[in-house]
Design a protein around this motif. Structure first.
Motif, PDB file in Angstrom:
ATOM      1  N   HIS A 213       0.850  -1.197   0.000  1.00  0.00           N
ATOM      2  CA  HIS A 213       0.000   0.000   0.000  1.00  0.00           C
ATOM      3  C   HIS A 213       0.882   1.240   0.000  1.00  0.00           C
ATOM      4  O   HIS A 213       2.107   1.134   0.047  1.00  0.00           O
ATOM      5  CB  HIS A 213      -0.952   0.005   1.200  1.00  0.00           C
ATOM      6  N   HIS A 215       2.476   3.739   1.852  1.00  0.00           N
ATOM      7  CA  HIS A 215       2.818   3.808   3.277  1.00  0.00           C
ATOM      8  C   HIS A 215       2.841   5.242   3.790  1.00  0.00           C
ATOM      9  O   HIS A 215       3.201   6.157   3.066  1.00  0.00           O
ATOM     10  CB  HIS A 215       4.188   3.172   3.513  1.00  0.00           C
ATOM     11  N   ALA A 216       2.510   5.373   5.067  1.00  0.00           N
ATOM     12  CA  ALA A 216       2.540   6.702   5.688  1.00  0.00           C
ATOM     13  C   ALA A 216       3.691   6.829   6.684  1.00  0.00           C
ATOM     14  O   ALA A 216       3.967   7.914   7.171  1.00  0.00           O
ATOM     15  CB  ALA A 216       1.216   6.967   6.409  1.00  0.00           C
ATOM     16  N   HIS A 269      -7.310  -0.335   5.956  1.00  0.00           N
ATOM     17  CA  HIS A 269      -6.238   0.486   6.555  1.00  0.00           C
ATOM     18  C   HIS A 269      -6.028   1.682   5.630  1.00  0.00           C
ATOM     19  O   HIS A 269      -5.967   2.820   6.077  1.00  0.00           O
ATOM     20  CB  HIS A 269      -4.988  -0.363   6.724  1.00  0.00           C
ATOM     21  N   ASP A 286      -0.363  -3.809   6.161  1.00  0.00           N
ATOM     22  CA  ASP A 286      -0.861  -3.363   7.467  1.00  0.00           C
ATOM     23  C   ASP A 286      -2.304  -3.791   7.698  1.00  0.00           C
ATOM     24  O   ASP A 286      -2.926  -3.389   8.675  1.00  0.00           O
ATOM     25  CB  ASP A 286      -0.784  -1.838   7.578  1.00  0.00           C
TER      26      ASP A 286
END
Ligand SMILES: [Fe+2]
Length: 384
Positions: A213, A215-216, A269, A286
């Motif tokens: 995904h 990512h943060a 998420h 996640d």
């Protein structure tokens, strides 16, 4: 087709496959009358119930590939004999053993090959088929079939790497065989040199850098790897909104040599979260962590969606599927689907309880999000 076959036959109409146990002469005749056009027998010809004479009298093509002890007999040659028979056998195709239990094995091996299902997804299919394949009632048989399904991936190279620089991210290196084609899942920009050294040390050919995904919490290594190794292609979900060479969606496959990742959409998420199933492993990003899960309060997150994703796409895999998450903060490295179904303090609860838990986490704003998100939308590197 279903009604014409005699009692005791298990008909999978969509594939034109009929599983049977011992049949009387009258039942064999009934199968022929119902249109059976090929016959595979899994006991040897010396068996007193062997249908060979009746089947050949009826001019139906007959093959015998003995599978008397599936725990020992599922050799590469037998697997090959089954899958090539099932690929070419005229339908309706009868597969017969003594109790219609072993008969499901050639059929499932065929389905897995034709549909390119990882072992975990194929076993899940056998449990959830209507009716479920009878061998799924016997755990040792399930294990033997899972091993047979893993056969093409038996030489898979697998490494779990950890980002000690602060993000606690796991990066996974997979290759179809030693010296073969490879993928890196969730590389971290600070660890690119380590990852590429390992790829080189192992003599692998890196084909794809794959993100679960956008990512943060860290910057992806995708862009830097592509710069250092031209030809490598980046992969992310179509729904992530991020730039990549290849956008994938649920049901797609990321192929590397003889191996592949099966793409499963597991949003919640973030909107574009994917899990990747490979053989008996699932890389969950996640969506599912060891005894936890990613937060659902930003990037289009939704607790309801995450709950549904995990239950529909991850918890339906066999219990012994190994769960490899994108992070761990407590020293865990992996888990299994069965363990998380039982012990995950959030996802083992009802949906309403889960939503309540996720709504009350009170987590701080992620430290790196303002830096990481814009960069991760462009593979981790700002265009020059
Ligand atoms: Fe994340």
């Amino acid at each position: 087709m279903a009604s014409a076959f005699p009692d005791g036959c298990i008909v999978y109409e969509s594939d034109g496959v009929v599983l049977a146990g011992d049949l009387s002469t009258e039942q064999i005749a009934a199968c022929v009358a119902a249109g059976a056009r090929s016959w595979l027998y899994l006991n040897d010809d010396a068996n007193p119930n062997c249908p060979r004479a009746s089947v050949e009298d009826a001019k139906v093509p007959y093959a015998c590939v003995p599978l008397l002890d599936p725990l020992n007999d599922l050799t590469p040659n037998v697997i090959e004999a089954f899958t090539s028979h099932m690929a070419s056998a005229a339908r309706p195709a009868i597969v017969q053993c003594s109790t219609a239990t072993r008969a499901g094995i050639p059929y499932l091996l065929h389905l897995a090959r034709v549909n390119k299902l990882p072992a975990a997804s194929a076993i899940s299919h056998a449990h959830r088929a209507s009716p479920p394949f009878k061998f799924t009632e016997r755990p040792p048989l399930v294990r033997a079939v899972a091993t047979a399904l893993s056969h093409p991936m038996r030489s898979l190279v697998f490494r779990q790497l950890f980002d000690t620089a602060g993000s606690s991210t796991y990066t996974y290196l997979l290759a179809d065989h030693p010296g073969g084609d490879a993928v890196l899942v969730d590389p971290v920009v600070e660890q690119v040199d380590r990852d590429l050294k390992l790829v080189e040390d192992l003599g692998l050919k890196l084909k794809y850098v794959v993100n679960t995904h956008c990512h943060a919490d860290h910057v992806t290594g995708s862009g830097l790897i592509k710069r250092k190794l031209p030809g490598v292609r980046s992969v992310i979900a179509k729904d992530s909104g991020a730039k990549a060479d290849v956008h994938v969606a649920h049901g797609d496959r990321v192929e590397f040599g003889d191996a592949f990742l099966e793409v499963r959409a597991t949003p919640g998420h973030t909107e574009g979260c994917l899990s990747y199933v490979c053989d008996n492993m699932v890389f969950t990003g996640d969506a599912l962590l060891v005894r936890g899960c990613g937060r659902t309060d930003f990037q289009g997150g939704s607790a309801e969606t995450l709950y549904d994703s995990v239950h529909a796409q991850i918890f339906t895999l066999p219990d012994d599927t190994v769960v490899y998450p994108a992070h761990d903060y407590k020293g865990h490295r992996s888990s299994t689907v069965g363990e998380e179904k039982r012990l995950n303090p959030r996802l083992s609860k009802s949906k309403a309880e889960f939503v309540e838990i996720m709504g009350n986490l009170g987590l701080p704003y992620p430290k790196k999000i303002d830096e990481a998100l814009p960069l991760n939308l462009v593979c981790g590197i700002q265009e020059e």
